[in-house]
Design an enzyme around this catalytic site. Structure first.
Site, PDB file in Angstrom:
ATOM      1  N   GLY A  15       0.831  -1.212   0.000  1.00 15.36           N
ATOM      2  CA  GLY A  15       0.000   0.000   0.000  1.00 15.36           C
ATOM      3  C   GLY A  15       0.863   1.259   0.000  1.00 15.36           C
ATOM      4  O   GLY A  15       1.849   1.327   0.729  1.00 15.36           O
ATOM      5  N   VAL A  27      17.056   8.440  -0.776  1.00 10.47           N
ATOM      6  CA  VAL A  27      17.866   7.292  -1.209  1.00 10.47           C
ATOM      7  C   VAL A  27      18.668   7.672  -2.457  1.00 10.47           C
ATOM      8  O   VAL A  27      19.888   7.480  -2.524  1.00 10.47           O
ATOM      9  CB  VAL A  27      16.957   6.065  -1.497  1.00 10.47           C
ATOM     10  CG1 VAL A  27      17.722   4.970  -2.241  1.00 10.47           C
ATOM     11  CG2 VAL A  27      16.381   5.516  -0.198  1.00 10.47           C
ATOM     12  N   ARG A  76       0.857  -4.886  -5.268  1.00 12.12           N
ATOM     13  CA  ARG A  76       0.918  -6.071  -4.408  1.00 12.12           C
ATOM     14  C   ARG A  76       1.136  -7.228  -5.382  1.00 12.12           C
ATOM     15  O   ARG A  76       0.231  -7.556  -6.151  1.00 12.12           O
ATOM     16  CB  ARG A  76      -0.380  -6.247  -3.629  1.00 12.12           C
ATOM     17  CG  ARG A  76      -0.688  -5.070  -2.683  1.00 12.12           C
ATOM     18  CD  ARG A  76      -1.760  -5.443  -1.678  1.00 12.12           C
ATOM     19  NE  ARG A  76      -2.288  -4.286  -0.971  1.00 12.12           N
ATOM     20  CZ  ARG A  76      -1.742  -3.763   0.137  1.00 12.12           C
ATOM     21  NH1 ARG A  76      -0.647  -4.260   0.639  1.00 12.12           N
ATOM     22  NH2 ARG A  76      -2.311  -2.728   0.723  1.00 12.12           N
ATOM     23  N   CYS A  77       2.336  -7.802  -5.387  1.00  9.63           N
ATOM     24  CA  CYS A  77       2.715  -8.738  -6.450  1.00  9.63           C
ATOM     25  C   CYS A  77       2.772 -10.180  -5.937  1.00  9.63           C
ATOM     26  O   CYS A  77       3.705 -10.568  -5.229  1.00  9.63           O
ATOM     27  CB  CYS A  77       4.083  -8.310  -7.002  1.00  9.63           C
ATOM     28  SG  CYS A  77       4.711  -9.405  -8.263  1.00  9.63           S
ATOM     29  N   ASP A 107       4.953  -5.007   6.062  1.00 12.49           N
ATOM     30  CA  ASP A 107       5.431  -6.360   6.383  1.00 12.49           C
ATOM     31  C   ASP A 107       5.492  -7.284   5.167  1.00 12.49           C
ATOM     32  O   ASP A 107       6.416  -8.090   5.045  1.00 12.49           O
ATOM     33  CB  ASP A 107       4.619  -6.975   7.538  1.00 12.49           C
ATOM     34  CG  ASP A 107       3.122  -6.950   7.311  1.00 12.49           C
ATOM     35  OD1 ASP A 107       2.677  -6.412   6.268  1.00 12.49           O
ATOM     36  OD2 ASP A 107       2.383  -7.458   8.169  1.00 12.49           O
ATOM     37  N   GLY A 108       4.546  -7.157   4.243  1.00 14.63           N
ATOM     38  CA  GLY A 108       4.581  -7.993   3.031  1.00 14.63           C
ATOM     39  C   GLY A 108       5.837  -7.708   2.213  1.00 14.63           C
ATOM     40  O   GLY A 108       6.505  -8.624   1.710  1.00 14.63           O
ATOM     41  N   THR A 130       4.181   2.440   5.690  1.00 11.38           N
ATOM     42  CA  THR A 130       2.788   1.964   5.693  1.00 11.38           C
ATOM     43  C   THR A 130       1.993   2.853   6.640  1.00 11.38           C
ATOM     44  O   THR A 130       2.503   3.202   7.717  1.00 11.38           O
ATOM     45  CB  THR A 130       2.660   0.493   6.157  1.00 11.38           C
ATOM     46  OG1 THR A 130       1.293   0.251   6.551  1.00 11.38           O
ATOM     47  CG2 THR A 130       3.548   0.145   7.334  1.00 11.38           C
ATOM     48  N   ASP A 132      -0.245   1.956   8.449  1.00 14.20           N
ATOM     49  CA  ASP A 132      -0.728   1.156   9.590  1.00 14.20           C
ATOM     50  C   ASP A 132       0.133   1.242  10.852  1.00 14.20           C
ATOM     51  O   ASP A 132      -0.306   0.852  11.932  1.00 14.20           O
ATOM     52  CB  ASP A 132      -0.816  -0.324   9.191  1.00 14.20           C
ATOM     53  CG  ASP A 132      -1.914  -0.574   8.184  1.00 14.20           C
ATOM     54  OD1 ASP A 132      -2.745   0.321   7.963  1.00 14.20           O
ATOM     55  OD2 ASP A 132      -1.944  -1.681   7.608  1.00 14.20           O
ATOM     56  N   ASP A 134       2.520  -0.678  11.844  1.00 17.07           N
ATOM     57  CA  ASP A 134       2.468  -1.988  12.509  1.00 17.07           C
ATOM     58  C   ASP A 134       3.769  -2.779  12.400  1.00 17.07           C
ATOM     59  O   ASP A 134       3.740  -4.004  12.379  1.00 17.07           O
ATOM     60  CB  ASP A 134       1.300  -2.814  11.935  1.00 17.07           C
ATOM     61  CG  ASP A 134       1.408  -2.990  10.434  1.00 17.07           C
ATOM     62  OD1 ASP A 134       2.290  -2.369   9.809  1.00 17.07           O
ATOM     63  OD2 ASP A 134       0.596  -3.750   9.880  1.00 17.07           O
ATOM     64  N   ARG A 176      -6.226  -3.288   9.020  1.00 16.99           N
ATOM     65  CA  ARG A 176      -6.791  -4.649   9.040  1.00 16.99           C
ATOM     66  C   ARG A 176      -6.398  -5.370  10.326  1.00 16.99           C
ATOM     67  O   ARG A 176      -7.223  -5.987  10.981  1.00 16.99           O
ATOM     68  CB  ARG A 176      -6.256  -5.418   7.832  1.00 16.99           C
ATOM     69  CG  ARG A 176      -7.304  -6.202   7.116  1.00 16.99           C
ATOM     70  CD  ARG A 176      -6.792  -6.894   5.881  1.00 16.99           C
ATOM     71  NE  ARG A 176      -5.505  -6.441   5.407  1.00 16.99           N
ATOM     72  CZ  ARG A 176      -5.249  -6.112   4.147  1.00 16.99           C
ATOM     73  NH1 ARG A 176      -6.204  -6.158   3.245  1.00 16.99           N
ATOM     74  NH2 ARG A 176      -4.044  -5.744   3.774  1.00 16.99           N
ATOM     75  N   ALA A 191     -13.309  10.935  20.188  1.00 13.38           N
ATOM     76  CA  ALA A 191     -14.346   9.918  19.914  1.00 13.38           C
ATOM     77  C   ALA A 191     -14.854   9.315  21.226  1.00 13.38           C
ATOM     78  O   ALA A 191     -14.091   9.169  22.194  1.00 13.38           O
ATOM     79  CB  ALA A 191     -13.763   8.827  19.030  1.00 13.38           C
ATOM     80  N   GLU A 227     -10.942  -1.252  10.744  1.00 11.64           N
ATOM     81  CA  GLU A 227     -11.571  -2.184   9.791  1.00 11.64           C
ATOM     82  C   GLU A 227     -11.407  -3.650  10.202  1.00 11.64           C
ATOM     83  O   GLU A 227     -12.217  -4.485   9.827  1.00 11.64           O
ATOM     84  CB  GLU A 227     -11.026  -1.977   8.369  1.00 11.64           C
ATOM     85  CG  GLU A 227      -9.567  -2.276   8.225  1.00 11.64           C
ATOM     86  CD  GLU A 227      -9.041  -2.117   6.803  1.00 11.64           C
ATOM     87  OE1 GLU A 227      -9.786  -2.324   5.841  1.00 11.64           O
ATOM     88  OE2 GLU A 227      -7.848  -1.779   6.661  1.00 11.64           O
ATOM     89  N   HIS A 257      -9.922   4.639   1.191  1.00 11.60           N
ATOM     90  CA  HIS A 257      -8.592   4.942   0.654  1.00 11.60           C
ATOM     91  C   HIS A 257      -8.207   6.415   0.687  1.00 11.60           C
ATOM     92  O   HIS A 257      -7.052   6.737   0.411  1.00 11.60           O
ATOM     93  CB  HIS A 257      -8.469   4.392  -0.768  1.00 11.60           C
ATOM     94  CG  HIS A 257      -8.278   2.905  -0.779  1.00 11.60           C
ATOM     95  ND1 HIS A 257      -9.325   2.038  -0.613  1.00 11.60           N
ATOM     96  CD2 HIS A 257      -7.157   2.146  -0.890  1.00 11.60           C
ATOM     97  CE1 HIS A 257      -8.872   0.794  -0.633  1.00 11.60           C
ATOM     98  NE2 HIS A 257      -7.559   0.827  -0.802  1.00 11.60           N
ATOM     99  N   LEU A 258      -9.126   7.290   1.022  1.00  8.22           N
ATOM    100  CA  LEU A 258      -8.691   8.702   1.132  1.00  8.22           C
ATOM    101  C   LEU A 258      -7.631   8.829   2.222  1.00  8.22           C
ATOM    102  O   LEU A 258      -6.803   9.742   2.202  1.00  8.22           O
ATOM    103  CB  LEU A 258      -9.868   9.651   1.363  1.00  8.22           C
ATOM    104  CG  LEU A 258     -10.578   9.763   2.714  1.00  8.22           C
ATOM    105  CD1 LEU A 258      -9.818  10.656   3.677  1.00  8.22           C
ATOM    106  CD2 LEU A 258     -11.980  10.287   2.515  1.00  8.22           C
TER     107      LEU A 258
HETATM  108  O1  F6P Z   1      -1.519  -1.684   4.660  1.00 14.03           O
HETATM  109  C1  F6P Z   1      -2.099  -0.461   4.416  1.00 14.03           C
HETATM  110  C2  F6P Z   1      -3.576  -0.616   4.145  1.00 14.03           C
HETATM  111  O2  F6P Z   1      -4.058   0.666   3.823  1.00 14.03           O
HETATM  112  C3  F6P Z   1      -4.396  -1.251   5.261  1.00 14.03           C
HETATM  113  O3  F6P Z   1      -4.717  -0.359   6.303  1.00 14.03           O
HETATM  114  C4  F6P Z   1      -5.605  -1.736   4.500  1.00 14.03           C
HETATM  115  O4  F6P Z   1      -6.211  -2.795   5.194  1.00 14.03           O
HETATM  116  C5  F6P Z   1      -5.009  -2.187   3.199  1.00 14.03           C
HETATM  117  O5  F6P Z   1      -3.806  -1.450   3.033  1.00 14.03           O
HETATM  118  C6  F6P Z   1      -5.880  -1.993   1.981  1.00 14.03           C
HETATM  119  O6  F6P Z   1      -5.197  -2.501   0.881  1.00 14.03           O
HETATM  120  P1  F6P Z   1      -5.636  -2.285  -0.640  1.00 14.03           P
HETATM  121  O7  F6P Z   1      -5.372  -0.870  -1.018  1.00 14.03           O
HETATM  122  O8  F6P Z   1      -4.794  -3.224  -1.414  1.00 14.03           O
HETATM  123  O9  F6P Z   1      -7.097  -2.595  -0.693  1.00 14.03           O
END
Ligand code: F6P
Length: 328
Positions: A15, A27, A76-77, A107-108, A130, A132, A134, A176, A191, A227, A257-258
């Site tokens: 992502g 770089v 994502r390959c 991580d991927g 990322t 996330d 994470d 996720r 919130a 999510e 995705h915004l």
């Molecule tokens: O890893 C980043 C992320 O935005 C996650 O938060 C989300 O679950 C995922 O990518 C969505 O991936 P894609 O854009 O491939 O649907």
């Protein structure tokens, strides 16, 4: 012993995240400063397999610091997970005489980089990129700060309309497996409840929290749902709550995705610059299979293995408790 690295390539994978361009720029320019030939791989590992590898110079990365997304594109390959895919990628690296790779992603991306490097002895350094946040070994990943700011801007707007109509909103944010965006954006936007993938919150507990607010004359309430929450997404949770608690008119917003777009914050621009600079220096110092990360405002190396396999709970429990107290 310092390795004999002449040609270095950089790629972004998984992502996209705001700040990746700052990383690419750092770089390329650090490598050029040290007299190396620099290359960009387009569309992540897919570009390695399809030989989309382009020479880059200092001017190739002019005026990109402020741009969201990634100028190298990303993907994502799945093919890179296969032996054949990796072999083709390696042949292309050899054909371009590339000795080392900097990979920017999550991580991927790091899992692929680690396997590739072990299989073919290619030198790799990872930059955590990322939204996330994470990955173990960096307090912050590229894009996380910008994403939180994007999310709170959206929640603030929703709060205006929620308050005007006395409504209850369920707002779903990305993550996720990681509740980092949900937790921080929930605190920053006040919130009333924050539902995370890492923590189980029962619908009963959520309803009692909302009832408490309603009984003390809260006119609107906002629930942030990551999510990956175990009860399902925001629609599912909203449905379960609505069936048993009808004090407010209920609405759901999925931010989607915004959250991944937009101009990077100053924090992400500086982080990308620091990590990109450090990644090339690490390669030239003979490091490989390491991630450069920020720990306590210092750039530190963590092995890819450790970054991928240390599953400490990155969410601060005390922050969750604080958020709950401050939103009574
Ligand atoms: O890893 C980043 C992320 O935005 C996650 O938060 C989300 O679950 C995922 O990518 C969505 O991936 P894609 O854009 O491939 O649907």
């Amino acid at each position: 012993m310092k390795p004999n690295i002449k040609n270095i390539a950089v790629l972004t994978s998984g992502g996209d995240a705001p700040g990746m361009n700052a990383g690419i720029r750092a770089v390329i320019r650090t490598g050029i400063f040290h007299g190396r030939n620099m290359f960009g791989v387009q569309q992540g590992y897919r570009g390695l397999i399809e030989n989309n590898i382009i020479p880059m110079n200092a001017r190739s990365v002019s005026n990109i610091l402020h741009m969201g997304g990634t100028i190298l594109k990303t993907a994502r390959c799945l093919e890179f997970k296969t032996d054949e895919g990796m072999e083709t990628a390696y042949r292309n690296l050899q054909a371009n005489d590339i000795d080392a790779l900097v990979v920017i992603g999550g991580d991927g991306t790091f899992t692929g980089a680690k396997r590739f490097s072990e299989k073919f002895d290619v030198k790799v350094i990872g930059i955590p990129g990322t939204i996330d946040n994470d990955l173990y070994g960096s307090d912050f990943t590229l894009g996380y700060d910008t994403a939180i700011n994007t999310v709170i801007e959206a929640i603030d707007k929703i709060r205006d309309t929620a308050d005007s109509h006395d409504r209850l909103f369920f707002i779903e944010v990305m993550g996720r497996d990681s509740g980092c965006i949900a937790l921080r954006s929930g605190i920053a936007s006040g919130a009333e409840a924050i539902l995370l993938p890492e923590k189980f919150t029962s619908v009963e507990d959520l309803i009692s929290k909302l009832e408490c607010g309603a009984s003390t004359k809260k006119s609107s309430s906002i629930v942030i749902v990551a999510e990956g929450h175990k009860h399902g997404g925001a629609y599912e949770i909203a449905k379960q709550v609505e069936e048993r608690f009808d004090h407010y008119d209920t609405k759901v917003t999925i931010l989607g995705h915004l959250q991944r777009g937009g101009s990077p914050s100053s924090f992400d621009r500086i982080l990308g610059s620091r990590l990109g600079f450090a990644a090339v220096n690490a390669l030239l110092n003979g490091e490989t299979r390491q991630m450069v990360g920020l720990r306590g405002n210092e750039v530190k190396l963590t092995s890819l293995d450790e970054a991928l396999n240390t599953h400490t709970f990155k969410l601060e429990d005390d922050l969750l408790e604080m958020a709950s107290v401050l939103s009574i």
